[in-house]
Design a protein around this motif. Structure first.
Motif, PDB file in Angstrom:
ATOM      1  N   GLN A  77       0.881  -1.289   0.094  1.00 24.66           N
ATOM      2  CA  GLN A  77       0.103   0.004   0.055  1.00 24.66           C
ATOM      3  C   GLN A  77       0.954   1.287   0.135  1.00 24.66           C
ATOM      4  N   GLN A  78       2.266   1.132   0.108  1.00 28.03           N
ATOM      5  CA  GLN A  78       3.063   2.303   0.151  1.00 28.03           C
ATOM      6  C   GLN A  78       3.570   2.372  -1.395  1.00 28.03           C
ATOM      7  N   GLU A  79       3.069   1.958  -2.400  1.00 33.01           N
ATOM      8  CA  GLU A  79       3.666   1.894  -3.942  1.00 33.01           C
ATOM      9  C   GLU A  79       3.714   3.454  -4.158  1.00 33.01           C
ATOM     10  N   HIS A  80       2.767   4.363  -3.608  1.00 33.61           N
ATOM     11  CA  HIS A  80       2.625   5.523  -4.288  1.00 33.61           C
ATOM     12  C   HIS A  80       3.899   6.310  -3.951  1.00 33.61           C
ATOM     13  N   LEU A  81       4.606   5.837  -2.797  1.00 32.26           N
ATOM     14  CA  LEU A  81       5.867   6.729  -2.253  1.00 32.26           C
ATOM     15  C   LEU A  81       6.978   6.444  -3.387  1.00 32.26           C
ATOM     16  N   LEU A  83       7.674   6.112  -6.859  1.00 30.07           N
ATOM     17  CA  LEU A  83       7.955   6.846  -8.042  1.00 30.07           C
ATOM     18  C   LEU A  83       8.915   8.263  -7.767  1.00 30.07           C
ATOM     19  N   PRO A  84       8.684   8.817  -6.737  1.00 30.74           N
ATOM     20  CA  PRO A  84       9.618  10.230  -6.557  1.00 30.74           C
ATOM     21  C   PRO A  84      11.058   9.836  -6.087  1.00 30.74           C
ATOM     22  N   PHE A  85      11.090   8.364  -5.713  1.00 31.28           N
ATOM     23  CA  PHE A  85      12.310   7.952  -5.155  1.00 31.28           C
ATOM     24  C   PHE A  85      13.291   7.221  -6.126  1.00 31.28           C
ATOM     25  N   SER A  86      12.306   7.017  -7.234  1.00 30.84           N
ATOM     26  CA  SER A  86      13.245   6.181  -8.440  1.00 30.84           C
ATOM     27  C   SER A  86      13.517   7.258  -9.719  1.00 30.84           C
ATOM     28  N   ARG A  87      12.951   8.310  -9.471  1.00 29.88           N
ATOM     29  CA  ARG A  87      13.346   9.354 -10.641  1.00 29.88           C
ATOM     30  C   ARG A  87      13.968  10.832 -10.061  1.00 29.88           C
ATOM     31  N   SER A  88      14.982  11.125 -10.441  1.00 33.06           N
ATOM     32  CA  SER A  88      15.860  12.315  -9.985  1.00 33.06           C
ATOM     33  C   SER A  88      14.882  13.576 -10.294  1.00 33.06           C
ATOM     34  N   GLU A  89      14.166  13.637 -11.508  1.00 39.22           N
ATOM     35  CA  GLU A  89      13.631  14.911 -11.628  1.00 39.22           C
ATOM     36  C   GLU A  89      12.463  15.138 -10.763  1.00 39.22           C
ATOM     37  N   LEU A  90      12.116  14.067  -9.961  1.00 36.87           N
ATOM     38  CA  LEU A  90      10.876  14.127  -9.023  1.00 36.87           C
ATOM     39  C   LEU A  90      11.373  14.275  -7.509  1.00 36.87           C
ATOM     40  N   ARG A  91      12.720  14.521  -7.439  1.00 33.95           N
ATOM     41  CA  ARG A  91      13.290  14.610  -6.054  1.00 33.95           C
ATOM     42  C   ARG A  91      12.730  15.718  -5.227  1.00 33.95           C
ATOM     43  N   ALA A  92      12.213  16.626  -5.769  1.00 37.48           N
ATOM     44  CA  ALA A  92      11.516  17.744  -4.783  1.00 37.48           C
ATOM     45  C   ALA A  92      10.339  17.005  -4.310  1.00 37.48           C
ATOM     46  N   SER A  97       5.100  13.981   1.249  1.00 39.63           N
ATOM     47  CA  SER A  97       3.881  13.066   1.573  1.00 39.63           C
ATOM     48  C   SER A  97       3.749  13.178   3.081  1.00 39.63           C
ATOM     49  N   HIS A  98       2.513  12.904   3.759  1.00 40.73           N
ATOM     50  CA  HIS A  98       2.425  13.130   5.152  1.00 40.73           C
ATOM     51  C   HIS A  98       2.761  11.665   5.891  1.00 40.73           C
ATOM     52  N   ASP A  99       3.274  10.724   5.056  1.00 35.20           N
ATOM     53  CA  ASP A  99       3.501   9.400   5.613  1.00 35.20           C
ATOM     54  C   ASP A  99       4.828   9.552   6.441  1.00 35.20           C
ATOM     55  N   TRP A 100       5.796  10.373   6.083  1.00 35.44           N
ATOM     56  CA  TRP A 100       7.050  10.464   6.769  1.00 35.44           C
ATOM     57  C   TRP A 100       6.929  11.026   8.136  1.00 35.44           C
ATOM     58  N   GLN A 101       7.882  10.476   9.094  1.00 34.16           N
ATOM     59  CA  GLN A 101       8.092  11.166  10.312  1.00 34.16           C
ATOM     60  C   GLN A 101       9.475  11.309  10.726  1.00 34.16           C
ATOM     61  N   ASP A 102      10.064  12.216  11.587  1.00 34.69           N
ATOM     62  CA  ASP A 102      11.678  12.353  11.994  1.00 34.69           C
ATOM     63  C   ASP A 102      11.803  11.300  13.341  1.00 34.69           C
ATOM     64  N   THR A 103      13.013  11.305  13.230  1.00 37.54           N
ATOM     65  CA  THR A 103      13.432  10.558  14.654  1.00 37.54           C
ATOM     66  C   THR A 103      13.803  11.715  15.627  1.00 37.54           C
ATOM     67  N   ALA A 104      14.041  11.196  16.877  1.00 33.14           N
ATOM     68  CA  ALA A 104      14.689  12.410  17.739  1.00 33.14           C
ATOM     69  C   ALA A 104      15.903  11.598  18.335  1.00 33.14           C
ATOM     70  N   PRO A 105      16.818  12.187  18.828  1.00 34.54           N
ATOM     71  CA  PRO A 105      17.056  13.623  18.995  1.00 34.54           C
ATOM     72  C   PRO A 105      17.224  14.284  17.716  1.00 34.54           C
ATOM     73  N   GLU A 106      17.176  15.668  17.749  1.00 35.14           N
ATOM     74  CA  GLU A 106      17.431  16.438  16.652  1.00 35.14           C
ATOM     75  C   GLU A 106      18.714  16.082  15.793  1.00 35.14           C
ATOM     76  N   ALA A 107      19.716  15.781  16.612  1.00 34.66           N
ATOM     77  CA  ALA A 107      20.974  15.556  15.968  1.00 34.66           C
ATOM     78  C   ALA A 107      21.141  14.202  14.970  1.00 34.66           C
ATOM     79  N   ALA A 108      20.205  13.412  15.323  1.00 35.61           N
ATOM     80  CA  ALA A 108      20.130  12.154  14.848  1.00 35.61           C
ATOM     81  C   ALA A 108      18.968  11.969  13.793  1.00 35.61           C
TER      82      ALA A 108
END
Length: 171
Positions: A77-81, A83-92, A97-108
């Protein structure tokens, strides 16, 4: 230098391989990532993975400099993610997507997908240049598995140069 045997690329396209999105951050904190199918387990002791990255990939210098990365093994169900990672012209579009989160702490802080089939955080233990690629041996520091039943989410794989999915067969 040896020439590639005829048919090698075609043969490897017919071997299913897991699809992962590998992420890291550069010195300015910008996220970078790429789709990868050349990711395998190396050892349980020490816990480690092997990641093969083409030296022309945008993620290559980022991983070399930071030494930190996250491997997100995708579910169907994550196939929609993908294409942008497979094509450099879609890098931006890669982290829009709202699927992403960041880890903590800030340094890592690394982008990761909480609903992936598995997420592996690690640091480069060794980097081995080979041909057009660098083989990064990654020491695994943390693994996150989904809370829901893994059988309900089939893995996304590459087969024949495109995405496919596998489903467990009844015994």
């Amino acid at each position: 230098m040896n020439q590639r045997p005829p048919g090698l690329k075609e043969a490897m396209r017919n071997v299913p391989s897991t699809v992962a999105l590998v992420t890291s951050r550069d010195e300015e904190g910008r996220p970078h990532g790429m789709a990868a199918s050349a990711v395998i387990s190396v050892s349980v002791e020490p816990p480690s993975m092997l990641l093969s990255v083409n030296r022309t990939a945008g993620l290559h210098p980022v991983v070399q400099a930071s030494g930190k990365l996250c491997i997100n093994f995708l579910a169907q169900q994550q196939e929609h993610l993908l294409l942008p990672f497979s094509r450099s012209e879609l890098r931006a579009q890669r982290f829009m997507s709202h699927d992403w989160q960041d880890t903590a702490p800030e340094a890592a802080r690394l982008p990761w997908l909480p609903h992936a089939r598995a997420v592996v955080f690690g640091a480069v233990d060794q980097a081995v240049p080979y041909g057009t690629h660098t083989l990064f041996i990654v020491r695994v520091h943390e693994v996150i598995l989904p809370e829901q039943d893994a059988a309900a989410h089939a893995p996304l794989v590459w087969l024949g140069g495109r995405s496919a999915c596998l489903a467990p067969q009844p015994l």
